[in-house]
Design a protein around this motif. Structure first.
Motif, PDB file in Angstrom:
ATOM      1  N   LEU A  13       0.843  -1.181   0.000  1.00 34.01           N
ATOM      2  CA  LEU A  13       0.000   0.000   0.000  1.00 34.01           C
ATOM      3  C   LEU A  13       0.883   1.237   0.000  1.00 34.01           C
ATOM      4  CD1 LEU A  13      -2.577  -1.109   2.711  1.00 34.01           C
ATOM      5  CD2 LEU A  13      -2.765  -1.329   0.240  1.00 34.01           C
ATOM      6  N   PRO A  14       0.709   2.092  -1.009  1.00 34.78           N
ATOM      7  CA  PRO A  14       1.496   3.322  -1.009  1.00 34.78           C
ATOM      8  C   PRO A  14       1.046   4.203   0.147  1.00 34.78           C
ATOM      9  CG  PRO A  14      -0.130   3.390  -2.756  1.00 34.78           C
ATOM     10  CD  PRO A  14      -0.215   2.021  -2.137  1.00 34.78           C
ATOM     11  N   VAL A  15       1.962   4.867   0.766  1.00 32.53           N
ATOM     12  CA  VAL A  15       1.615   5.757   1.865  1.00 32.53           C
ATOM     13  C   VAL A  15       1.737   7.180   1.355  1.00 32.53           C
ATOM     14  CG1 VAL A  15       2.196   6.503   4.185  1.00 32.53           C
ATOM     15  CG2 VAL A  15       2.444   4.107   3.531  1.00 32.53           C
ATOM     16  N   VAL A  16       0.589   7.819   1.230  1.00 31.71           N
ATOM     17  CA  VAL A  16       0.573   9.180   0.728  1.00 31.71           C
ATOM     18  C   VAL A  16       0.553  10.127   1.911  1.00 31.71           C
ATOM     19  CG1 VAL A  16      -0.597  10.819  -0.753  1.00 31.71           C
ATOM     20  CG2 VAL A  16      -0.778   8.365  -1.215  1.00 31.71           C
ATOM     21  N   VAL A  44       7.407   7.485  -3.397  1.00 28.12           N
ATOM     22  CA  VAL A  44       6.304   7.416  -2.460  1.00 28.12           C
ATOM     23  C   VAL A  44       6.552   6.238  -1.530  1.00 28.12           C
ATOM     24  CG1 VAL A  44       3.817   7.183  -2.199  1.00 28.12           C
ATOM     25  CG2 VAL A  44       4.754   8.321  -4.209  1.00 28.12           C
ATOM     26  N   ARG A  78      -9.645  -8.047   3.085  1.00 24.53           N
ATOM     27  CA  ARG A  78      -9.973  -7.095   2.025  1.00 24.53           C
ATOM     28  C   ARG A  78      -9.362  -7.502   0.687  1.00 24.53           C
ATOM     29  NH1 ARG A  78     -10.871  -5.200   6.615  1.00 24.53           N
ATOM     30  NH2 ARG A  78     -12.341  -3.526   7.049  1.00 24.53           N
ATOM     31  N   SER A  82     -11.330  -8.397  -2.964  1.00 20.09           N
ATOM     32  CA  SER A  82     -10.923  -7.529  -4.079  1.00 20.09           C
ATOM     33  C   SER A  82     -11.109  -6.049  -3.791  1.00 20.09           C
ATOM     34  CB  SER A  82     -11.665  -7.858  -5.383  1.00 20.09           C
ATOM     35  OG  SER A  82     -11.475  -9.179  -5.722  1.00 20.09           O
ATOM     36  N   ILE A  83     -11.179  -5.698  -2.512  1.00 22.11           N
ATOM     37  CA  ILE A  83     -11.210  -4.265  -2.181  1.00 22.11           C
ATOM     38  C   ILE A  83      -9.785  -3.752  -2.274  1.00 22.11           C
ATOM     39  CG2 ILE A  83     -11.540  -2.639  -0.278  1.00 22.11           C
ATOM     40  CD1 ILE A  83     -13.898  -4.442   0.603  1.00 22.11           C
ATOM     41  N   LEU A  85      -6.150  -4.840  -3.913  1.00 19.78           N
ATOM     42  CA  LEU A  85      -5.681  -5.753  -4.954  1.00 19.78           C
ATOM     43  C   LEU A  85      -4.203  -6.058  -4.749  1.00 19.78           C
ATOM     44  CD1 LEU A  85      -7.451  -4.109  -8.005  1.00 19.78           C
ATOM     45  CD2 LEU A  85      -8.268  -5.970  -6.566  1.00 19.78           C
ATOM     46  N   PRO A  86      -3.790  -7.297  -5.071  1.00 20.74           N
ATOM     47  CA  PRO A  86      -2.396  -7.672  -4.830  1.00 20.74           C
ATOM     48  C   PRO A  86      -1.414  -6.874  -5.686  1.00 20.74           C
ATOM     49  CG  PRO A  86      -3.708  -9.545  -5.601  1.00 20.74           C
ATOM     50  CD  PRO A  86      -4.601  -8.372  -5.620  1.00 20.74           C
ATOM     51  N   TYR A  87      -0.243  -6.641  -5.108  1.00 21.48           N
ATOM     52  CA  TYR A  87       0.847  -5.986  -5.838  1.00 21.48           C
ATOM     53  C   TYR A  87       1.510  -7.011  -6.754  1.00 21.48           C
ATOM     54  CZ  TYR A  87       5.481  -3.909  -6.498  1.00 21.48           C
ATOM     55  OH  TYR A  87       6.640  -3.420  -7.022  1.00 21.48           O
ATOM     56  N   PHE A 101     -17.388  -6.289   7.635  1.00 20.84           N
ATOM     57  CA  PHE A 101     -16.084  -5.730   7.986  1.00 20.84           C
ATOM     58  C   PHE A 101     -16.169  -4.695   9.085  1.00 20.84           C
ATOM     59  CE2 PHE A 101     -13.909  -6.745   3.693  1.00 20.84           C
ATOM     60  CZ  PHE A 101     -13.834  -8.064   4.083  1.00 20.84           C
ATOM     61  N   ASN A 102     -17.310  -4.055   9.210  1.00 27.16           N
ATOM     62  CA  ASN A 102     -17.431  -3.062  10.270  1.00 27.16           C
ATOM     63  C   ASN A 102     -18.888  -2.948  10.671  1.00 27.16           C
ATOM     64  OD1 ASN A 102     -18.736  -1.134   8.463  1.00 27.16           O
ATOM     65  ND2 ASN A 102     -16.722  -0.948   7.552  1.00 27.16           N
ATOM     66  N   THR A 105     -20.616   1.707   9.662  1.00 25.80           N
ATOM     67  CA  THR A 105     -20.213   2.872   8.879  1.00 25.80           C
ATOM     68  C   THR A 105     -21.060   3.035   7.627  1.00 25.80           C
ATOM     69  OG1 THR A 105     -18.493   1.550   7.871  1.00 25.80           O
ATOM     70  CG2 THR A 105     -17.828   3.032   9.634  1.00 25.80           C
ATOM     71  N   ALA A 106     -21.604   1.944   7.117  1.00 28.33           N
ATOM     72  CA  ALA A 106     -22.413   2.063   5.906  1.00 28.33           C
ATOM     73  C   ALA A 106     -23.900   2.177   6.233  1.00 28.33           C
ATOM     74  CB  ALA A 106     -22.169   0.874   4.989  1.00 28.33           C
TER      75      ALA A 106
ATOM     76  N   GLY B  99     -17.476   3.505   3.688  1.00 32.63           N
ATOM     77  CA  GLY B  99     -18.203   2.427   4.353  1.00 32.63           C
ATOM     78  C   GLY B  99     -18.945   1.553   3.358  1.00 32.63           C
ATOM     79  N   ALA B 100     -19.670   2.196   2.447  1.00 38.32           N
ATOM     80  CA  ALA B 100     -20.439   1.431   1.470  1.00 38.32           C
ATOM     81  C   ALA B 100     -19.526   0.662   0.529  1.00 38.32           C
ATOM     82  CB  ALA B 100     -21.345   2.366   0.676  1.00 38.32           C
ATOM     83  N   GLN B 103     -18.456  -2.560   2.488  1.00 37.10           N
ATOM     84  CA  GLN B 103     -19.410  -3.365   3.224  1.00 37.10           C
ATOM     85  C   GLN B 103     -20.244  -4.294   2.348  1.00 37.10           C
ATOM     86  OE1 GLN B 103     -19.451  -4.106   6.231  1.00 37.10           O
ATOM     87  NE2 GLN B 103     -21.166  -3.364   7.388  1.00 37.10           N
ATOM     88  N   PHE B 104     -20.512  -3.919   1.122  1.00 35.03           N
ATOM     89  CA  PHE B 104     -21.543  -4.639   0.386  1.00 35.03           C
ATOM     90  C   PHE B 104     -21.036  -5.446  -0.801  1.00 35.03           C
ATOM     91  CE2 PHE B 104     -23.619  -0.861   2.196  1.00 35.03           C
ATOM     92  CZ  PHE B 104     -24.440  -1.522   3.092  1.00 35.03           C
ATOM     93  N   TRP B 108     -18.186  -0.061  -7.138  1.00 35.71           N
ATOM     94  CA  TRP B 108     -17.914   1.245  -6.532  1.00 35.71           C
ATOM     95  C   TRP B 108     -18.497   2.389  -7.345  1.00 35.71           C
ATOM     96  CZ3 TRP B 108     -12.100   0.453  -4.869  1.00 35.71           C
ATOM     97  CH2 TRP B 108     -12.073  -0.493  -3.828  1.00 35.71           C
ATOM     98  N   ARG B 256      -7.720   1.800  -9.713  1.00 35.63           N
ATOM     99  CA  ARG B 256      -8.513   0.823  -8.973  1.00 35.63           C
ATOM    100  C   ARG B 256      -7.705   0.117  -7.893  1.00 35.63           C
ATOM    101  NH1 ARG B 256     -10.356  -2.315  -6.263  1.00 35.63           N
ATOM    102  NH2 ARG B 256     -12.261  -3.550  -6.419  1.00 35.63           N
ATOM    103  N   ARG B 257      -6.445  -0.167  -8.168  1.00 38.13           N
ATOM    104  CA  ARG B 257      -5.634  -0.908  -7.203  1.00 38.13           C
ATOM    105  C   ARG B 257      -5.463  -0.135  -5.901  1.00 38.13           C
ATOM    106  NH1 ARG B 257      -1.179  -4.391  -8.108  1.00 38.13           N
ATOM    107  NH2 ARG B 257      -0.630  -3.493 -10.089  1.00 38.13           N
ATOM    108  N   ASN B 261      -7.167   2.420  -0.698  1.00 37.24           N
ATOM    109  CA  ASN B 261      -6.126   2.873   0.214  1.00 37.24           C
ATOM    110  C   ASN B 261      -6.103   4.393   0.348  1.00 37.24           C
ATOM    111  OD1 ASN B 261      -3.822   2.540   1.851  1.00 37.24           O
ATOM    112  ND2 ASN B 261      -2.538   3.091   0.120  1.00 37.24           N
TER     113      ASN B 261
END
Lengths: 274, 263
Positions: A13-16, A44, A78, A82-83, A85-87, A101-102, A105-106, B99-100, B103-104, B108, B256-257, B261
């Motif tokens: 994960l890039p850290v911005v 980065v 995650r 697929s929220i 994605l692999p590097y 997951f939580n 929040t949604a 959140g959305a 969660q679902f 996107w 997308r990747r 983050n």
């Protein structure tokens, strides 16, 4: 036929951060056990929360994720969804997802549990009748009763968990991914959750649960992995993996305590003389 | 699947989820005004007061007939408000829906369609004032006014592209949103929204021909005022629409990747 396969998956994960924050962040990141901190060629910074993870889950697998905070459990979940994605490496998924997951929040805090569940079901693409069915089913499982018509901002975390776990297991999906949130449930909930997980997905499902509560993992899962700094360091049945994890944890803590005690004695020496 | 393929699949699935986005948009508006008596009517009231205030003061300043000026304002201000809202809110398309997104397991880009629907519904509420001004001041009607419809379609399609493009960029570059807020206030004065470019003593290309917002304002407002849209405006808007939509899709697929983050 559901399947979830990860092959040599590394996540970066890039850290911005803005320039002024950067030094502060790297200092914080070194102290936190958040994988390895590096710097890519573009300048980065990045963290690597998962390194070379390989897994192959099939129908009937209920995997427990064990490891302390920052070990990569949430990132792994995650990545499965697929929220993230692999590097490098490959993540292959065959089957529809249900995620928990939580808590909240949604959700729309002002709206009732019933209205929020309706939108949950809409997100799943259910028809009006299927949505009503899902709400009925969740009402029965969660035992929220009249609370289901109250705004969800009045719910306790245990109530939210019952509602959302009910919804996540009520949807006809093949793969259920559950993060830490499950620890908000009491013993009675864990029993019910187990029964439900076994009932509703006896033949066609994969479940992955991350938790710090051993009883949850023993009840819900039939296999386990332990993550440490983004690497899989142990595999086996949930009880064995958990007990080895606890033993090592207490050992390192005892060593630490011993080291600190020795350090403390040395520091105190001059004071004793004076 | 590569990240770009996942991004493109998300864009396609987003189209199939438009009904979901619409119900989410309705819910957002309902919760925004929950426990208020007027409800979404507040949107209309706020805009109506604003238009009435400007009409009252500036009809004197510009020495214009109040009725004509009121109709001019009611045709242009809602369009400007729409453009301005899209520009200032698009950087938070993804940020404010984290959140959305996790969660679902829904695509996107549903969030883009949701924002578009909310903005279109608010625009409709604002156009009620135009309708009221039409009835009050009775300007000459003609079929040429219907040219506002293709203009509106181009405006909305461009807004979709902007939401996607700036939504991705705004998640990565957090300066974008405050910069756009500052910029759009500046552009409000610069763009002929509450004054008529025909009043200018000499041609100022900076505020008209070279101002992209002017062209998008014109393709909807000019027909409503019974004027003809300059071919240059049609050409500019159609090219900009295509370019922004393509750029938005490319940016989303490429980002997308890392998008989750960033948000």
């Amino acid at each position: 036929m559901a399947r979830l396969m990860l092959k040599d998956v590394t996540v970066r994960l890039p850290v911005v951060t803005s320039f002024s924050q950067r030094s502060l962040f790297s200092a914080a990141a070194r102290t936190a056990t958040f994988g390895r901190l590096g710097r890519s060629s573009s300048g980065v910074g990045f963290v690597e929360p998962l390194t070379d993870i390989s897994l192959d889950l099939r129908d009937g697998d209920r995997l427990a994720l064990i490891g302390h905070n920052g070990a990569g459990k949430s990132t792994l979940l995650r990545t499965m969804a697929s929220i993230v994605l692999p590097y490098s490496g490959e993540a292959v998924r065959d089957g529809e997802l249900s995620l928990l997951f939580n808590l909240g929040t949604a959700l729309e805090a002002e709206q009732s549990g019933r209205e929020n569940l309706d939108f949950y079901a809409r997100y799943l693409g259910l028809t009006k009748r299927e949505r009503a069915q899902l709400i009925e089913d969740v009402a029965e499982f969660s035992e929220l009763g009249a609370f289901l018509d109250m705004p969800v901002r009045t719910y306790s975390s245990g109530m939210l968990l019952r509602m959302l776990f009910g919804a996540a297991t009520s949807s006809p999906r093949d793969i259920l991914l559950v993060d830490e949130v499950i620890s908000a449930g009491d013993a009675r909930f864990v029993q019910k959750a187990k029964r439900r997980a076994l009932q509703s997905f006896t033949h066609r499902n994969i479940t992955v649960v991350a938790s710090h509560a051993p009883e949850v993992l023993y009840e819900l899962c039939n296999c386990a992995i332990r993550l440490e700094r983004g690497l899989i360091v142990d595999r086996g049945d949930p009880r064995g993996v958990w007990e080895r994890y606890i033993r090592e944890k207490t050992e390192t803590e005892q060593e630490k305590a011993l080291a600190e005690a020795v350090e403390g004695v040395r520091e105190n020496e001059p004071q004793i003389e004076g | 699947m590569t990240p770009a393929q996942i991004g493109l699949r998300d864009l396609v699935q987003g189209v199939f989820n438009i009904p979901l986005a619409m119900s989410l948009a309705l819910r957002e508006l309902r919760t925004r005004f929950s426990r208020t008596t007027l409800g979404p009517l507040w949107i209309t009231v706020a805009q109506a007061l604003w238009i009435a205030g400007i009409a009252f003061v500036f009809s004197e300043v510009f020495e214009q007939d109040v009725g004509n000026y009121l109709y001019f304002l009611a045709s242009g201000l809602p369009v400007w408000t729409y453009i301005s809202t899209i520009m200032t809110e698009s950087p938070t398309t993804f940020i404010s829906n984290k959140g959305a997104m996790e969660q679902f397991g829904a695509p996107w880009t549903v969030q883009v369609w949701k924002r578009l629907t909310v903005s279109a519904l608010v625009f409709w509420q604002h156009m009620l004032i135009w309708l009221a001004a039409l009835v009050l001041t009775r300007p000459p009607l003609s079929f040429d006014m219907l040219w506002a419809i293709p203009g509106l379609v181009i405006l909305l399609a461009t807004a979709w592209g902007v939401l996607l493009l700036l939504g991705v960029l705004g998640a990565r570059f957090r300066d974008l949103q405050p910069a756009l807020v500052a910029g759009m206030n500046f552009m409000f004065v610069l763009t002929p929204v509450f004054w008529d470019p025909e009043q200018l003593a000499r041609d100022r290309p900076m505020v008209t021909h070279l101002n992209p917002f002017y062209h998008f304002l014109e393709i909807v407002r000019a027909p409503l005022l019974g004027r003809t849209v300059a071919p240059e405006s049609w050409a500019f808007c159609i090219i900009a629409m295509i370019a922004i939509i393509v750029l938005g899709c490319v940016a989303f697929a490429r980002a997308r990747r890392n998008l989750f983050n960033w948000v």
